[in-house]
Design a protein around this motif. Structure first.
Motif, PDB file in Angstrom:
ATOM      1  N   GLN A   1       0.847  -1.177  -0.144  1.00  0.00           N
ATOM      2  CA  GLN A   1      -0.072  -0.085   0.023  1.00  0.00           C
ATOM      3  C   GLN A   1       0.703   1.262   0.001  1.00  0.00           C
ATOM      4  O   GLN A   1       0.929   2.300  -0.713  1.00  0.00           O
ATOM      5  N   LEU A   2       1.945   1.107   0.932  1.00  0.00           N
ATOM      6  CA  LEU A   2       2.703   2.327   1.040  1.00  0.00           C
ATOM      7  C   LEU A   2       3.444   2.632  -0.333  1.00  0.00           C
ATOM      8  O   LEU A   2       3.579   4.074  -0.830  1.00  0.00           O
ATOM      9  N   GLU A   3       4.172   1.534  -0.884  1.00  0.00           N
ATOM     10  CA  GLU A   3       4.895   1.831  -2.386  1.00  0.00           C
ATOM     11  C   GLU A   3       3.870   2.278  -3.129  1.00  0.00           C
ATOM     12  O   GLU A   3       4.267   3.186  -4.184  1.00  0.00           O
ATOM     13  N   ALA A   4       2.559   1.664  -3.137  1.00  0.00           N
ATOM     14  CA  ALA A   4       1.822   2.061  -4.480  1.00  0.00           C
ATOM     15  C   ALA A   4       1.210   3.590  -4.059  1.00  0.00           C
ATOM     16  O   ALA A   4       1.086   4.463  -5.184  1.00  0.00           O
ATOM     17  N   ALA A   5       1.160   4.059  -2.769  1.00  0.00           N
ATOM     18  CA  ALA A   5       0.536   5.338  -2.417  1.00  0.00           C
ATOM     19  C   ALA A   5       1.693   6.281  -2.875  1.00  0.00           C
ATOM     20  O   ALA A   5       1.693   7.504  -3.550  1.00  0.00           O
ATOM     21  N   ALA A   6       3.059   5.907  -2.932  1.00  0.00           N
ATOM     22  CA  ALA A   6       4.388   6.799  -3.046  1.00  0.00           C
ATOM     23  C   ALA A   6       4.500   6.879  -4.653  1.00  0.00           C
ATOM     24  O   ALA A   6       5.466   7.298  -5.115  1.00  0.00           O
ATOM     25  N   ASP A   7       3.824   5.934  -5.351  1.00  0.00           N
ATOM     26  CA  ASP A   7       3.939   5.643  -6.883  1.00  0.00           C
ATOM     27  C   ASP A   7       5.583   5.417  -7.121  1.00  0.00           C
ATOM     28  O   ASP A   7       6.009   5.803  -7.972  1.00  0.00           O
ATOM     29  N   SER A   8       6.109   4.547  -6.228  1.00  0.00           N
ATOM     30  CA  SER A   8       7.570   4.302  -6.354  1.00  0.00           C
ATOM     31  C   SER A   8       8.066   3.462  -7.361  1.00  0.00           C
ATOM     32  O   SER A   8       9.290   3.313  -7.681  1.00  0.00           O
ATOM     33  N   ASP A   9       7.137   2.578  -7.817  1.00  0.00           N
ATOM     34  CA  ASP A   9       7.370   1.546  -8.956  1.00  0.00           C
ATOM     35  C   ASP A   9       8.556   0.369  -8.339  1.00  0.00           C
ATOM     36  O   ASP A   9       9.133  -0.118  -8.900  1.00  0.00           O
ATOM     37  N   TYR A  10       8.377   0.437  -7.154  1.00  0.00           N
ATOM     38  CA  TYR A  10       9.255  -0.564  -6.329  1.00  0.00           C
ATOM     39  C   TYR A  10       9.094  -1.936  -6.340  1.00  0.00           C
ATOM     40  O   TYR A  10       9.802  -2.589  -6.829  1.00  0.00           O
ATOM     41  N   TYR A  11       7.879  -2.324  -6.210  1.00  0.00           N
ATOM     42  CA  TYR A  11       7.376  -3.570  -6.561  1.00  0.00           C
ATOM     43  C   TYR A  11       6.839  -3.813  -8.085  1.00  0.00           C
ATOM     44  O   TYR A  11       5.758  -2.981  -8.482  1.00  0.00           O
ATOM     45  N   ASP A  12       7.222  -4.724  -8.945  1.00  0.00           N
ATOM     46  CA  ASP A  12       6.622  -4.982 -10.252  1.00  0.00           C
ATOM     47  C   ASP A  12       5.583  -5.963  -9.960  1.00  0.00           C
ATOM     48  O   ASP A  12       4.552  -6.072 -10.758  1.00  0.00           O
ATOM     49  N   ILE A  13       5.667  -6.917  -9.131  1.00  0.00           N
ATOM     50  CA  ILE A  13       4.729  -7.978  -8.758  1.00  0.00           C
ATOM     51  C   ILE A  13       4.249  -8.188  -7.325  1.00  0.00           C
ATOM     52  O   ILE A  13       5.026  -7.888  -6.603  1.00  0.00           O
ATOM     53  N   GLY A  14       3.217  -8.556  -7.202  1.00  0.00           N
ATOM     54  CA  GLY A  14       2.631  -8.422  -5.600  1.00  0.00           C
ATOM     55  C   GLY A  14       1.768  -9.707  -5.501  1.00  0.00           C
ATOM     56  O   GLY A  14       1.083 -10.257  -6.474  1.00  0.00           O
ATOM     57  N   TYR A  15       1.636 -10.002  -4.237  1.00  0.00           N
ATOM     58  CA  TYR A  15       0.877 -11.113  -3.851  1.00  0.00           C
ATOM     59  C   TYR A  15      -0.626 -10.527  -3.743  1.00  0.00           C
ATOM     60  O   TYR A  15      -0.718  -9.403  -3.229  1.00  0.00           O
ATOM     61  N   HIS A  16      -1.491 -11.130  -4.371  1.00  0.00           N
ATOM     62  CA  HIS A  16      -2.904 -10.914  -4.524  1.00  0.00           C
ATOM     63  C   HIS A  16      -3.897 -11.602  -3.572  1.00  0.00           C
ATOM     64  O   HIS A  16      -4.081 -12.615  -3.849  1.00  0.00           O
ATOM     65  N   SER A  17      -4.247 -10.726  -2.585  1.00  0.00           N
ATOM     66  CA  SER A  17      -5.331 -11.359  -1.454  1.00  0.00           C
ATOM     67  C   SER A  17      -6.675 -10.242  -1.940  1.00  0.00           C
ATOM     68  O   SER A  17      -6.364  -9.106  -1.757  1.00  0.00           O
ATOM     69  N   PRO A  18      -7.677 -10.926  -2.285  1.00  0.00           N
ATOM     70  CA  PRO A  18      -8.842 -10.259  -2.692  1.00  0.00           C
ATOM     71  C   PRO A  18      -9.281  -8.899  -1.528  1.00  0.00           C
ATOM     72  O   PRO A  18      -9.704  -8.072  -1.738  1.00  0.00           O
ATOM     73  N   GLY A  19      -8.998  -9.483  -0.277  1.00  0.00           N
ATOM     74  CA  GLY A  19      -9.429  -8.519   0.639  1.00  0.00           C
ATOM     75  C   GLY A  19      -8.596  -7.321   0.844  1.00  0.00           C
ATOM     76  O   GLY A  19      -9.063  -6.355   1.596  1.00  0.00           O
ATOM     77  N   TRP A  20      -7.322  -7.468   0.304  1.00  0.00           N
ATOM     78  CA  TRP A  20      -6.431  -6.305   0.478  1.00  0.00           C
ATOM     79  C   TRP A  20      -6.413  -5.366  -0.727  1.00  0.00           C
ATOM     80  O   TRP A  20      -5.795  -4.397  -0.682  1.00  0.00           O
ATOM     81  N   PHE A  21      -6.940  -5.912  -1.877  1.00  0.00           N
ATOM     82  CA  PHE A  21      -6.730  -5.243  -3.049  1.00  0.00           C
ATOM     83  C   PHE A  21      -7.118  -3.569  -3.140  1.00  0.00           C
ATOM     84  O   PHE A  21      -6.605  -2.917  -3.650  1.00  0.00           O
ATOM     85  N   GLY A  22      -8.121  -3.332  -2.217  1.00  0.00           N
ATOM     86  CA  GLY A  22      -8.663  -1.970  -2.047  1.00  0.00           C
ATOM     87  C   GLY A  22      -7.578  -0.989  -1.753  1.00  0.00           C
ATOM     88  O   GLY A  22      -7.700   0.193  -1.998  1.00  0.00           O
ATOM     89  N   TYR A  23      -6.587  -1.354  -1.097  1.00  0.00           N
ATOM     90  CA  TYR A  23      -5.635  -0.530  -0.303  1.00  0.00           C
ATOM     91  C   TYR A  23      -4.625  -0.175  -1.747  1.00  0.00           C
ATOM     92  O   TYR A  23      -3.861   0.823  -1.349  1.00  0.00           O
ATOM     93  N   TYR A  24      -4.623  -0.897  -2.602  1.00  0.00           N
ATOM     94  CA  TYR A  24      -3.608  -0.360  -3.822  1.00  0.00           C
ATOM     95  C   TYR A  24      -4.180  -0.503  -5.197  1.00  0.00           C
ATOM     96  O   TYR A  24      -3.409  -0.535  -5.936  1.00  0.00           O
ATOM     97  N   HIS A  25      -5.335  -0.591  -5.047  1.00  0.00           N
ATOM     98  CA  HIS A  25      -6.038  -1.132  -6.621  1.00  0.00           C
ATOM     99  C   HIS A  25      -5.675  -0.022  -7.874  1.00  0.00           C
ATOM    100  O   HIS A  25      -5.636  -0.384  -8.736  1.00  0.00           O
ATOM    101  N   GLU A  26      -5.572   1.155  -7.539  1.00  0.00           N
ATOM    102  CA  GLU A  26      -5.042   2.279  -8.377  1.00  0.00           C
ATOM    103  C   GLU A  26      -3.760   2.002  -9.095  1.00  0.00           C
ATOM    104  O   GLU A  26      -3.488   2.464 -10.134  1.00  0.00           O
ATOM    105  N   LYS A  27      -2.986   1.352  -8.450  1.00  0.00           N
ATOM    106  CA  LYS A  27      -1.491   1.209  -8.847  1.00  0.00           C
ATOM    107  C   LYS A  27      -1.438  -0.114  -9.629  1.00  0.00           C
ATOM    108  O   LYS A  27      -0.180  -0.651 -10.276  1.00  0.00           O
ATOM    109  N   VAL A  28      -2.600  -1.127  -9.558  1.00  0.00           N
ATOM    110  CA  VAL A  28      -2.479  -2.503 -10.209  1.00  0.00           C
ATOM    111  C   VAL A  28      -2.602  -2.169 -11.748  1.00  0.00           C
ATOM    112  O   VAL A  28      -3.656  -1.679 -12.240  1.00  0.00           O
ATOM    113  N   ALA A  29      -1.916  -3.026 -12.530  1.00  0.00           N
ATOM    114  CA  ALA A  29      -1.983  -3.275 -13.879  1.00  0.00           C
ATOM    115  C   ALA A  29      -3.181  -4.023 -14.177  1.00  0.00           C
ATOM    116  O   ALA A  29      -3.453  -5.077 -13.897  1.00  0.00           O
ATOM    117  N   GLY A  30      -4.011  -3.501 -15.243  1.00  0.00           N
ATOM    118  CA  GLY A  30      -4.928  -4.245 -15.809  1.00  0.00           C
ATOM    119  C   GLY A  30      -4.347  -5.228 -16.904  1.00  0.00           C
ATOM    120  O   GLY A  30      -3.387  -4.970 -17.385  1.00  0.00           O
TER     121      GLY A  30
END
Lengths: 455, 296
Positions: free
Chosen positions: A76-105
């Protein structure tokens, strides 16, 4: 003299070329960074899949494995900072809301690279690969291990004549996998014994505990206690965002949960993170356990003292539950892999495709994680372990009862963390069950108002 | 000439004051501003002004009251324990015959380890190797004298005690260093005079050394107090605030509210309240120290 000068120039040129080459190669090499969840896939990825992929492609892969609560917070923090630090992340549907804007379609990549999306059942696609509320019309992740917890027990102890007779004498019924949560409690109490006593004619050198999950608060506690909440027939809220957590049945559930923990769990369970209790079961110090299927190899891998000695059953029913469910249930958890919207998006997708599609059989053989139809049908996969005969039917049936979490950004803030805190606060007498329930409901209602779901 | 003399001190102070103002002032103002808003971690672009609502809800929240109590117990415990242990060790180390020996230097070097260790490492060491109920050091030692030790970090009755001891162990080296240096400044003649007058070691310490280093004690107390009050890392790594909320000190409440519950407005309200409490404690100390000096 002239020759020496020529050699010097040549050496200098070579050295310069070497440095330029190295620098260029370093900068040209793609590095993919993965934020990972702990689990049985970590070892095989570190030891086998990542080195192999690096060797095949020259792509450099760095995997960071973080405890579950820290994982979503970091992403979430990396996504909020728009840091491009992680390219791939573990996906849990319950957490998706925290960084959904930074996830690629992924739709264009799936089409371009010919990823076989038809290998996933509709239920898996809906629970783990799309999110109609936050990213309508898009595929946002690839499922890796969708799962929901089942009941695991020491089959050899359940079949032991002496234990069966003792249980029959004490409880007036056969020692068998529980049909209700109250029966689960009885069995757990029955097997909870101090060091020096025996189990199945063997003298215990350490205390034996009846049942456990990993319940470090708030995440671990939430994950485990939600099996009670959903078994009660509660869902959190309905389509009009009206909560059902104010139902008095929740107090019955938390009272039961408190008794179960206090009377049968090992005390260490309160500091255990995801799946850690299964190591305790492997050491024959736990008779029965909640089993998130991805942990099955901990107790069944070749050489484990418990291998071949474990039975599997559906979660038991809560009589009088609000939806007349015939069995117990929890949410559909587990996860998948998502791609963050970074410059390495394409390379990241290719790695995920290679790992989860091209290597689907190998990945399953090394992790026992199931997600795709071909994994459930592949004779090589099905023949890999003897325990699959008893494990897979239960796994699949329990999945059919699993609760798919509501796809809103606030799920973690209204359900996951507060439910864990609710159970923990009651267990530790921080507040009365009624006060804790009111707090839980107030928090949910306030956030729904804030978010504009209700007036 | 006079105006130049007046100007010079300000010229020297100004760069530091500006840097301090930027580094400290901006985050403080920003934290206060955020505390007046509703701001959720999953909706960072949606900041809504709510005035003092976060503070009002905070003051009514039983968990905040519980965290205040835990923080008071934790802070007082760590401060008292580390100051007393620091005084004791420094007094022993500065005793003639021990002071300056190779053993003393070795011991001092060894005792500085927790001071230079990362706080998270201290917490993890405590959790995995010291307080672990079955294989931990404490229960191993208790086992040697046939005492069945409890599950220290898992029991509500013992978790705070174990947490206080672990953090005090981390804080003590600073106290030792300062007290040791302070005791070295006590003139030997005073000690010798007291000894000639028949005072024993304890009497000499209480009547001569202790009064002479009282400002150092006050300073160390203030440092330890403020350090323990805002401690996060060690407690987080050791207990995560548990069991239940038994060790959920204010800094962990800030973290839980801001990150786990995604409520950044409330988290900043708690953090700002902590700042006010620490500021009040510091002012109180400075006032007392000034009164003491006037009394001299």
């Amino acid at each position: 003299m002239q020759r020496i000068r020529t050699y010097r120039r040549l050496s200098l040129a070579l050295a310069l070329a070497l440095v330029v080459g190295l620098v260029t190669a370093t900068f040209a090499q793609t590095t993919l960074r993965i934020a990972e969840h702990p689990g049985p896939h970590v070892g095989p990825m570190e030891d086998y899949f990542i080195p192999l992929y690096e060797e095949l492609t020259g792509v450099n892969i760095v995997m960071e494995v973080l405890p579950p609560d820290q994982l979503w917070q970091r992403m979430q923090l990396e996504a909020a900072a728009d840091s491009d630090y992680y390219d791939i992340g573990y996906h849990s549907p319950g957490w998706f809301g925290y960084y959904h804007e930074k996830v690629a379609g992924l739709d264009d990549l799936i089409e371009e690279h010919g990823f076989g999306i038809d290998q996933y059942s509709q239920a898996v696609v809906e629970s783990h690969m799309i999110n109609p509320a936050l990213r309508p019309g898009e595929i946002i992740a690839i499922a890796r291990n969708p799962q929901t917890p089942i009941y695991a027990y020491r089959l050899d102890w359940f079949e032991h004549q002496g234990e069966r007779e003792a249980f029959q004498a004490e409880y007036g019924r056969e020692l068998a996998p529980p049909q209700t949560w109250e029966e689960l409690y009885d069995i757990a109490v029955f097997f909870t014994r101090p060091a020096g006593e025996t189990v199945a004619d063997e003298t215990l050198t350490a205390p034996l505990f009846g049942y456990s999950a990993s319940i470090i608060p708030p995440g671990g506690m939430a994950r485990a206690f939600l099996a009670i909440v959903y078994s009660l027939g509660l869902e959190g809220w309905d389509e009009d965002f009206q909560t059902d957590l104010d139902d008095p049945i929740l107090l019955e559930g938390v009272d039961y949960w408190t008794r179960l923990i206090e009377d049968t769990f090992p005390p260490q369970a309160q500091s255990w993170n995801f799946l850690e209790h299964l190591s305790f079961m492997r050491e024959s110090r736990l008779a029965t356990a909640e089993l998130w299927p991805e942990g099955v190899l901990t107790i069944e891998e070749e050489g484990a003292p418990t291998a071949g000695r474990i039975g599997y059953a559906l979660l038991p029913q809560w009589p009088g539950n609000r939806q007349d469910l015939p069995v117990g249930r929890s949410f559909i958890g587990g996860g998948g892999m998502l791609i963050f919207d970074t410059p390495n998006r394409d390379e990241a997708f290719q790695f995920v495709q290679w790992l989860l599609e091209d290597q689907a059989t190998e990945f399953n053989l090394r992790t026992a994680m199931f997600a795709r139809a071909d994994q459930f049908e592949d004779p090589e996969v099905l023949g890999a372990y003897d325990f699959y005969d008893s494990f897979l039917p239960v796994f699949e049936e329990q999945m059919s009862y699993g609760f798919p979490r509501q796809p809103i950004a606030e799920w973690g803030a209204v359900m996951y963390t507060p439910v864990g805190e609710f159970a923990s606060d009651v267990l530790f007498d921080v507040m009365t069950p009624e006060q804790a329930q009111q707090r839980l409901v107030d928090n949910m209602e306030r956030i729904f108002v804030e978010s504009g779901y209700v007036d | 000439m006079s105006s130049r003399r007046n100007f010079n001190p300000w010229a020297f102070i100004l760069p530091g004051a500006i840097a301090g103002g930027v580094v400290l002032g901006v985050p403080v103002v920003q934290a206060f501003w955020t505390s007046l808003h509703r701001l959720r971690l999953y909706r960072l672009h949606d900041q809504v002004y709510v005035g003092l609502d976060n503070y009002s809800r905070l003051l009514q929240d039983p968990l905040f009251h519980l965290s205040i109590r835990s923080t008071v117990v934790f802070t007082a415990g760590c401060t008292v324990l580390s100051v007393l242990a620091g005084l004791m060790v420094a007094a022993i180390m500065s005793t003639r015959g021990i002071r300056g020996t190779a053993w003393a230097r070795l011991f001092m070097a060894f005792y500085l380890v927790p001071f230079v260790a990362t706080q998270v490492v201290v917490g993890m060491l405590g959790r995995l190797y010291v307080w672990e109920p079955e294989y931990g050091l404490v229960n191993f030692v208790l086992g040697l004298i046939a005492v069945d030790g409890p599950a220290w970090l898992i029991s509500r009755d013992t978790a705070m005690l174990a947490t206080v001891i672990t953090n005090a162990w981390r804080l003590t080296p600073l106290a030792i260093l300062i007290f040791y240096a302070a005791l070295a400044t006590v003139p030997d003649e005073l000690i010798e005079s007291a000894e000639v007058d028949g005072a024993g070691g304890l009497r000499t310490f209480m009547a001569i050394k202790l009064p002479l280093i009282r400002y150092h004690i006050g300073f160390v107390t203030l440092i330890q107090l403020t350090s323990a009050f805002r401690e996060f890392d060690t407690v987080f790594a050791l207990t995560g605030g548990g069991p239940g909320r038994a060790t959920n000190v204010l800094s962990l409440l800030v973290y839980n509210e801001g990150i786990s519950s995604a409520n950044l407005g409330m988290a900043n309200a708690i953090a700002f309240t902590m700042l006010i409490i620490v500021g009040f404690l510091s002012l109180l100390y400075m006032r007392l120290a000034r009164l003491d000096k006037v009394g001299d």
